[in-house]
Scaffold this motif. Structure first.
Motif, PDB file in Angstrom:
ATOM      1  N   LEU A  11       3.425   2.190   4.162  1.00 30.33           N
ATOM      2  CA  LEU A  11       2.902   0.880   3.764  1.00 30.33           C
ATOM      3  C   LEU A  11       1.603   1.067   3.001  1.00 30.33           C
ATOM      4  CD1 LEU A  11       3.598  -2.139   4.089  1.00 30.33           C
ATOM      5  CD2 LEU A  11       1.928  -2.201   5.954  1.00 30.33           C
ATOM      6  N   ARG A  12       0.804   2.058   3.425  1.00 33.51           N
ATOM      7  CA  ARG A  12      -0.407   2.431   2.711  1.00 33.51           C
ATOM      8  C   ARG A  12      -0.341   3.930   2.448  1.00 33.51           C
ATOM      9  NH1 ARG A  12      -4.306   4.474  -0.182  1.00 33.51           N
ATOM     10  NH2 ARG A  12      -6.417   3.636   0.109  1.00 33.51           N
ATOM     11  N   PRO A  13       0.061   4.350   1.231  1.00 36.40           N
ATOM     12  CA  PRO A  13       0.121   5.785   0.918  1.00 36.40           C
ATOM     13  C   PRO A  13      -1.251   6.437   1.067  1.00 36.40           C
ATOM     14  CG  PRO A  13       1.285   4.498  -0.745  1.00 36.40           C
ATOM     15  CD  PRO A  13       0.550   3.522   0.118  1.00 36.40           C
ATOM     16  N   THR A  14      -1.263   7.746   1.304  1.00 32.03           N
ATOM     17  CA  THR A  14      -2.519   8.459   1.507  1.00 32.03           C
ATOM     18  C   THR A  14      -3.206   8.818   0.200  1.00 32.03           C
ATOM     19  OG1 THR A  14      -1.263  10.520   1.672  1.00 32.03           O
ATOM     20  CG2 THR A  14      -1.805   9.411   3.723  1.00 32.03           C
ATOM     21  N   MET A  15      -2.538   8.634  -0.923  1.00 31.61           N
ATOM     22  CA  MET A  15      -3.181   8.810  -2.219  1.00 31.61           C
ATOM     23  C   MET A  15      -3.564   7.437  -2.772  1.00 31.61           C
ATOM     24  SD  MET A  15      -1.853  10.696  -5.718  1.00 31.61           S
ATOM     25  CE  MET A  15      -1.909  12.337  -5.033  1.00 31.61           C
ATOM     26  N   SER A  16      -4.751   7.354  -3.351  1.00 35.38           N
ATOM     27  CA  SER A  16      -5.229   6.105  -3.934  1.00 35.38           C
ATOM     28  C   SER A  16      -5.303   6.248  -5.444  1.00 35.38           C
ATOM     29  CB  SER A  16      -6.616   5.755  -3.375  1.00 35.38           C
ATOM     30  OG  SER A  16      -6.573   5.655  -1.961  1.00 35.38           O
ATOM     31  N   GLU A  17      -5.179   5.126  -6.147  1.00 33.22           N
ATOM     32  CA  GLU A  17      -5.130   5.174  -7.603  1.00 33.22           C
ATOM     33  C   GLU A  17      -6.008   4.108  -8.238  1.00 33.22           C
ATOM     34  OE1 GLU A  17      -0.754   7.110  -8.431  1.00 33.22           O
ATOM     35  OE2 GLU A  17      -1.096   5.018  -8.952  1.00 33.22           O
ATOM     36  N   VAL A  18      -6.646   4.510  -9.336  1.00 29.29           N
ATOM     37  CA  VAL A  18      -7.496   3.604 -10.113  1.00 29.29           C
ATOM     38  C   VAL A  18      -7.134   3.771 -11.585  1.00 29.29           C
ATOM     39  CG1 VAL A  18      -9.842   2.908 -10.686  1.00 29.29           C
ATOM     40  CG2 VAL A  18      -9.355   3.887  -8.419  1.00 29.29           C
ATOM     41  N   LYS A  19      -6.711   2.710 -12.222  1.00 30.08           N
ATOM     42  CA  LYS A  19      -6.368   2.750 -13.644  1.00 30.08           C
ATOM     43  C   LYS A  19      -7.610   2.442 -14.474  1.00 30.08           C
ATOM     44  CE  LYS A  19      -3.062   0.845 -16.979  1.00 30.08           C
ATOM     45  NZ  LYS A  19      -1.940  -0.127 -17.159  1.00 30.08           N
ATOM     46  N   ILE A  20      -7.898   3.288 -15.429  1.00 26.03           N
ATOM     47  CA  ILE A  20      -9.088   3.120 -16.262  1.00 26.03           C
ATOM     48  C   ILE A  20      -8.852   1.981 -17.247  1.00 26.03           C
ATOM     49  CG2 ILE A  20     -10.604   4.254 -17.935  1.00 26.03           C
ATOM     50  CD1 ILE A  20      -9.690   6.916 -16.559  1.00 26.03           C
ATOM     51  N   SER A  21      -9.635   0.940 -17.126  1.00 25.52           N
ATOM     52  CA  SER A  21      -9.431  -0.246 -17.969  1.00 25.52           C
ATOM     53  C   SER A  21     -10.512  -0.422 -19.026  1.00 25.52           C
ATOM     54  CB  SER A  21      -9.376  -1.512 -17.103  1.00 25.52           C
ATOM     55  OG  SER A  21     -10.598  -1.704 -16.409  1.00 25.52           O
TER      56      SER A  21
END
Length: 310
Positions: free
Chosen positions: A139-149
């Motif tokens: 439900l909450r993966p251990t990898m996090s992601e941020v897209k550069i906007s």
């Protein structure tokens, strides 16, 4: 002549093949209810115990739907796996298969949803184990992601993936928040969707920032020094995705045995750790299509490309 006739009559009976009678059991018979948000771990454990009692082949049928697994009632035991040496061997295991023979798990497209950090699956000293049509996810993966906007003079702005929950600490740090865990990442890498490549960074655009703030829901603004700004301008582009994770691997999947066949769908950043690989018939792992994270899969599957190990 009479004896010859008797032998002739007996031979067809001796040559008839003996086929083991197969048994089919259903996970629902042991208390699991799909799409209920209840903990399916106790029901699965009861079903596995029942399957182990049978000398003939057993098929465990999983009715289609979502089944949640929580750490509290999952299996807790020591199991040592390669590339997961950051613990004393104690693991929390959702699907713990040990010493089983001639078991088929038919998933029917069911989804096993992890509700916390745990090892998805251990198949330890199993023989003739087959798992089909079963998906695993967090439900909450251990990898996090941020897209550069956006990038600019002394700052950059990133869009945080909706699944990547976080907290800001002291206006300087991003703390990633999961179910039962919190962490600050210590590894970053970039995914470029224009050419589907991923590479590790030699700096950290998040942890190297001097300040961070929410600018609107789901968007973070990072204030950076001139030196970090120069690195960002050189190595990062708008539209790329920054992947963040803790390199500590305390929970993994570990199939081990002979005649093992998996055909499963997994959303997990590090993929399975395989012991005695030469005895594996095949394993196919690929991201669940409903997920939008990029998520590196340690070479087994990446960005939706299914691959198999011989």
């Amino acid at each position: 002549l009479q004896m010859t006739s008797i032998v002739a009559l007996l031979l067809p009976l001796v040559l008839l093949p003996i086929t083991a009678r197969a048994t089919t059991i259903s996970l629902s018979d042991y208390g699991a209810k799909p799409d209920s948000n209840g903990d399916a771990a106790p029901a699965l454990q009861r079903a596995i115990v029942e399957a182990a009692k049978n000398k003939e082949p057993v098929t465990l049928n999983i009715p289609k739907g979502r089944y949640d697994f929580f750490p509290e009632h999952a299996s807790h035991r020591r199991f040592f796996a390669s590339n997961a040496g950051d613990t004393d061997g104690m693991h929390i295991i959702a699907v713990d298969l040990k010493g089983l023979k001639n078991l088929t798990i038919e998933g029917n497209g069911a989804l096993f949803m992890m509700r916390g950090k745990m090892t998805l699956l251990v198949a330890d000293e199993c023989e003739n184990l087959n798992i089909h049509n079963l998906a695993f996810d967090f439900l909450r993966p251990t990898m996090s992601e941020v897209k550069i906007s956006e990038t600019g003079d002394g700052y950059w702005i990133g869009q945080v993936h909706p699944d990547s929950r976080y907290e800001l600490k002291d206006g300087k740090h991003v703390v990633w928040v999961g179910e039962g865990w919190k962490t600050r990442h210590n590894l970053g890498q970039i995914f470029d969707p224009s050419n589907t490549t991923t590479w590790r960074l030699n700096f950290d655009p998040i942890n190297d920032a001097s300040a961070v703030e929410d600018v609107r829901p789901g968007f973070l603004k990072f204030t950076v020094s001139k030196a970090v700004e120069t690195k960002i301008a050189k190595e990062l582009k708008v539209g790329e995705t920054l992947q963040c994770r803790d390199v500590r691997r305390d929970e993994v999947e570990n199939p081990k045995g002979s005649g093992v066949f998996f055909e499963i769908i997994m959303q997990h950043p590090h993929g399975p750790r395989v012991r005695k690989r030469k005895e594996m018939r095949s394993i196919v792992v690929y991201p669940r299509p409903q997920r939008s994270e990029v998520l590196e899969h340690s070479g087994l599957a990446q960005r939706g490309d299914a691959q198999a190990l011989p």
